[in-house]
Design a protein around this motif. Structure first.
Motif, PDB file in Angstrom:
ATOM      1  N   VAL A 139      13.845  57.894  73.193  1.00 48.44           N
ATOM      2  CA  VAL A 139      15.292  58.062  73.090  1.00 48.44           C
ATOM      3  C   VAL A 139      15.752  58.863  74.303  1.00 48.44           C
ATOM      4  CG1 VAL A 139      17.163  59.036  71.709  1.00 48.44           C
ATOM      5  CG2 VAL A 139      15.197  58.002  70.568  1.00 48.44           C
ATOM      6  N   ALA A 140      16.826  58.392  74.944  1.00 50.57           N
ATOM      7  CA  ALA A 140      17.429  59.131  76.062  1.00 50.57           C
ATOM      8  C   ALA A 140      18.725  59.763  75.586  1.00 50.57           C
ATOM      9  CB  ALA A 140      17.686  58.204  77.239  1.00 50.57           C
ATOM     10  N   VAL A 141      18.907  61.039  75.929  1.00 52.67           N
ATOM     11  CA  VAL A 141      20.085  61.810  75.520  1.00 52.67           C
ATOM     12  C   VAL A 141      20.687  62.449  76.762  1.00 52.67           C
ATOM     13  CG1 VAL A 141      20.876  63.744  74.090  1.00 52.67           C
ATOM     14  CG2 VAL A 141      19.022  62.277  73.276  1.00 52.67           C
ATOM     15  N   ASP A 142      22.031  62.448  76.873  1.00 55.60           N
ATOM     16  CA  ASP A 142      22.665  63.066  78.038  1.00 55.60           C
ATOM     17  C   ASP A 142      22.929  64.551  77.805  1.00 55.60           C
ATOM     18  OD1 ASP A 142      25.010  63.261  76.556  1.00 55.60           O
ATOM     19  OD2 ASP A 142      26.096  61.772  77.714  1.00 55.60           O
ATOM     20  N   LEU A 143      23.514  65.208  78.794  1.00 55.95           N
ATOM     21  CA  LEU A 143      23.725  66.660  78.743  1.00 55.95           C
ATOM     22  C   LEU A 143      24.664  67.110  77.633  1.00 55.95           C
ATOM     23  CD1 LEU A 143      23.938  67.476  82.552  1.00 55.95           C
ATOM     24  CD2 LEU A 143      22.044  67.928  80.975  1.00 55.95           C
ATOM     25  N   ILE A 144      25.611  66.255  77.242  1.00 59.93           N
ATOM     26  CA  ILE A 144      26.540  66.659  76.173  1.00 59.93           C
ATOM     27  C   ILE A 144      26.060  66.219  74.792  1.00 59.93           C
ATOM     28  CG2 ILE A 144      28.532  66.770  77.698  1.00 59.93           C
ATOM     29  CD1 ILE A 144      29.460  64.084  76.532  1.00 59.93           C
ATOM     30  N   GLY A 145      24.875  65.612  74.724  1.00 59.39           N
ATOM     31  CA  GLY A 145      24.287  65.285  73.437  1.00 59.39           C
ATOM     32  C   GLY A 145      24.481  63.871  72.953  1.00 59.39           C
ATOM     33  N   LEU A 146      25.034  62.977  73.778  1.00 61.21           N
ATOM     34  CA  LEU A 146      25.164  61.579  73.354  1.00 61.21           C
ATOM     35  C   LEU A 146      23.820  60.879  73.470  1.00 61.21           C
ATOM     36  CD1 LEU A 146      28.444  60.409  75.150  1.00 61.21           C
ATOM     37  CD2 LEU A 146      28.174  61.238  72.810  1.00 61.21           C
ATOM     38  N   VAL A 147      23.477  60.086  72.467  1.00 59.69           N
ATOM     39  CA  VAL A 147      22.265  59.270  72.546  1.00 59.69           C
ATOM     40  C   VAL A 147      22.603  58.067  73.419  1.00 59.69           C
ATOM     41  CG1 VAL A 147      20.584  57.910  71.260  1.00 59.69           C
ATOM     42  CG2 VAL A 147      21.408  60.072  70.317  1.00 59.69           C
ATOM     43  N   LYS A 148      21.974  58.011  74.596  1.00 59.93           N
ATOM     44  CA  LYS A 148      22.274  56.980  75.585  1.00 59.93           C
ATOM     45  C   LYS A 148      21.562  55.661  75.288  1.00 59.93           C
ATOM     46  CE  LYS A 148      24.174  57.997  79.095  1.00 59.93           C
ATOM     47  NZ  LYS A 148      25.557  57.782  79.429  1.00 59.93           N
ATOM     48  N   SER A 149      20.261  55.747  74.942  1.00 58.64           N
ATOM     49  CA  SER A 149      19.484  54.515  74.760  1.00 58.64           C
ATOM     50  C   SER A 149      18.312  54.763  73.825  1.00 58.64           C
ATOM     51  CB  SER A 149      18.970  53.996  76.113  1.00 58.64           C
ATOM     52  OG  SER A 149      18.060  54.917  76.679  1.00 58.64           O
ATOM     53  N   ILE A 150      17.720  53.646  73.395  1.00 58.63           N
ATOM     54  CA  ILE A 150      16.554  53.701  72.515  1.00 58.63           C
ATOM     55  C   ILE A 150      15.587  52.595  72.924  1.00 58.63           C
ATOM     56  CG2 ILE A 150      17.528  52.193  70.720  1.00 58.63           C
ATOM     57  CD1 ILE A 150      16.264  54.307  68.692  1.00 58.63           C
ATOM     58  N   GLN A 151      14.305  52.859  72.753  1.00 57.02           N
ATOM     59  CA  GLN A 151      13.249  51.908  73.097  1.00 57.02           C
ATOM     60  C   GLN A 151      12.154  52.054  72.053  1.00 57.02           C
ATOM     61  OE1 GLN A 151      11.380  52.812  76.876  1.00 57.02           O
ATOM     62  NE2 GLN A 151      10.724  50.701  77.163  1.00 57.02           N
ATOM     63  N   VAL A 152      11.566  50.929  71.647  1.00 51.86           N
ATOM     64  CA  VAL A 152      10.541  50.932  70.598  1.00 51.86           C
ATOM     65  C   VAL A 152       9.221  50.445  71.189  1.00 51.86           C
ATOM     66  CG1 VAL A 152       9.879  49.856  68.404  1.00 51.86           C
ATOM     67  CG2 VAL A 152      12.218  50.596  68.758  1.00 51.86           C
ATOM     68  N   ARG A 153       8.134  51.093  70.793  1.00 52.62           N
ATOM     69  CA  ARG A 153       6.801  50.667  71.211  1.00 52.62           C
ATOM     70  C   ARG A 153       6.154  49.878  70.087  1.00 52.62           C
ATOM     71  NH1 ARG A 153       1.635  54.386  72.984  1.00 52.62           N
ATOM     72  NH2 ARG A 153       1.184  54.307  70.767  1.00 52.62           N
ATOM     73  N   CYS A 154       5.633  48.702  70.434  1.00 53.38           N
ATOM     74  CA  CYS A 154       4.899  47.849  69.498  1.00 53.38           C
ATOM     75  C   CYS A 154       3.453  47.792  69.972  1.00 53.38           C
ATOM     76  CB  CYS A 154       5.485  46.446  69.472  1.00 53.38           C
ATOM     77  SG  CYS A 154       7.159  46.395  68.819  1.00 53.38           S
ATOM     78  N   THR A 206      13.256  65.136  66.785  1.00 52.67           N
ATOM     79  CA  THR A 206      14.710  65.177  66.828  1.00 52.67           C
ATOM     80  C   THR A 206      15.186  64.846  68.235  1.00 52.67           C
ATOM     81  OG1 THR A 206      14.779  67.546  67.336  1.00 52.67           O
ATOM     82  CG2 THR A 206      14.837  66.916  65.005  1.00 52.67           C
ATOM     83  N   PHE A 207      16.337  64.185  68.297  1.00 51.03           N
ATOM     84  CA  PHE A 207      16.927  63.780  69.566  1.00 51.03           C
ATOM     85  C   PHE A 207      18.426  64.039  69.502  1.00 51.03           C
ATOM     86  CE2 PHE A 207      13.420  60.962  68.440  1.00 51.03           C
ATOM     87  CZ  PHE A 207      12.586  61.067  69.544  1.00 51.03           C
ATOM     88  N   GLY A 208      18.989  64.691  70.531  1.00 52.45           N
ATOM     89  CA  GLY A 208      20.426  64.929  70.600  1.00 52.45           C
ATOM     90  C   GLY A 208      20.845  66.185  69.875  1.00 52.45           C
ATOM     91  N   ARG A 209      22.153  66.266  69.616  1.00 52.47           N
ATOM     92  CA  ARG A 209      22.747  67.423  68.939  1.00 52.47           C
ATOM     93  C   ARG A 209      23.537  66.935  67.734  1.00 52.47           C
ATOM     94  NH1 ARG A 209      25.245  69.630  74.330  1.00 52.47           N
ATOM     95  NH2 ARG A 209      23.333  70.197  75.390  1.00 52.47           N
ATOM     96  N   GLU A 210      23.290  67.566  66.606  1.00 55.16           N
ATOM     97  CA  GLU A 210      23.960  67.137  65.375  1.00 55.16           C
ATOM     98  C   GLU A 210      25.433  67.516  65.393  1.00 55.16           C
ATOM     99  OE1 GLU A 210      23.154  67.071  60.589  1.00 55.16           O
ATOM    100  OE2 GLU A 210      21.933  68.357  61.859  1.00 55.16           O
ATOM    101  N   SER A 211      26.296  66.511  65.243  1.00 57.87           N
ATOM    102  CA  SER A 211      27.726  66.746  65.086  1.00 57.87           C
ATOM    103  C   SER A 211      28.380  65.447  64.632  1.00 57.87           C
ATOM    104  CB  SER A 211      28.371  67.227  66.394  1.00 57.87           C
ATOM    105  OG  SER A 211      28.399  66.204  67.351  1.00 57.87           O
ATOM    106  N   GLY A 212      29.415  65.581  63.837  1.00 59.51           N
ATOM    107  CA  GLY A 212      30.122  64.404  63.356  1.00 59.51           C
ATOM    108  C   GLY A 212      29.666  63.977  61.976  1.00 59.51           C
ATOM    109  N   ASN A 213      29.807  62.693  61.701  1.00 59.81           N
ATOM    110  CA  ASN A 213      29.454  62.111  60.406  1.00 59.81           C
ATOM    111  C   ASN A 213      27.943  61.934  60.326  1.00 59.81           C
ATOM    112  OD1 ASN A 213      32.243  61.725  59.705  1.00 59.81           O
ATOM    113  ND2 ASN A 213      32.232  60.034  61.167  1.00 59.81           N
ATOM    114  N   THR A 214      27.358  62.327  59.211  1.00 61.01           N
ATOM    115  CA  THR A 214      25.911  62.230  59.057  1.00 61.01           C
ATOM    116  C   THR A 214      25.530  60.973  58.285  1.00 61.01           C
ATOM    117  OG1 THR A 214      25.939  63.555  57.030  1.00 61.01           O
ATOM    118  CG2 THR A 214      25.621  64.728  59.118  1.00 61.01           C
TER     119      THR A 214
END
Length: 168
Positions: free
Chosen positions: A42-57, A108-116
């Motif tokens: 998971v890639a996260v930016d400086l303000i905590g937005l989850v930018k991208s996701i990648q899965v390993r198979c 954990t990835f990012g910062r918790e805020s908003g709707n859960t």
């Protein structure tokens, strides 16, 4: 154009069969569902937005879904371990992910805020991820769950006692 619209509608039915978390919108994506998930990046930016996701198979990483940029973290599963719950939060974009396994490990990835949200449980494990992304990050996620694959029973082998040789 009509072909693209038709394919988009056909594809979206597979994604929308699951609960979408987040407001959505943007480009659709879906991971392969014919593999055993062994890791997540998971890639996260400086303000905590989850930018991208990648899965390993297995031992191979699939494509990156989402926006470019951010700091990438990965969570590798141990042999026989499965992701059994994912929780997180969102506003306009996914902001936080908490991924836990059936062995009690988590990341954990990012910062918790908003709707859960909370997804998973019921003895099922993660088998795929789908969702939508825009230029700034992931705008929605949905998860595919199924029962874990049956572990092949190891054949019990009975070793014959070693033959002894007498020294003369």
């Amino acid at each position: 154009m009509l072909l693209g619209l038709t394919l988009g509608l056909l594809w979206s039915a597979t994604c929308w069969a699951e609960q979408m978390y987040g407001v959505g919108g943007g480009t659709y994506f879906s991971t392969s569902s014919d593999c055993e998930i062994t890791g997540v990046r998971v890639a996260v930016d400086l303000i905590g937005l989850v930018k991208s996701i990648q899965v390993r198979c297995g031992n191979s990483w699939g494509p990156v879904f989402g926006a470019s940029g951010g700091t990438t973290q990965e969570f590798l599963l141990l042999p026989g371990e499965h992701i059994d719950t994912i929780s997180g939060s969102h506003r306009v974009f996914i902001r936080f992910l908490f991924i836990s396994t059936d062995w009690g490990r988590y990341a954990t990835f990012g910062r918790e805020s908003g709707n859960t949200f909370l997804a998973g449980g019921d003895g099922k494990v993660l088998t795929g991820i789908c969702g939508q992304h825009k230029i700034l990050g992931l705008s929605g996620l949905c998860f595919r769950w199924d029962y874990p694959p049956e572990e092949e029973e190891e054949e019990e082998t009975t070793a014959s006692p070693p033959t002894s040789t007498k020294c003369k």
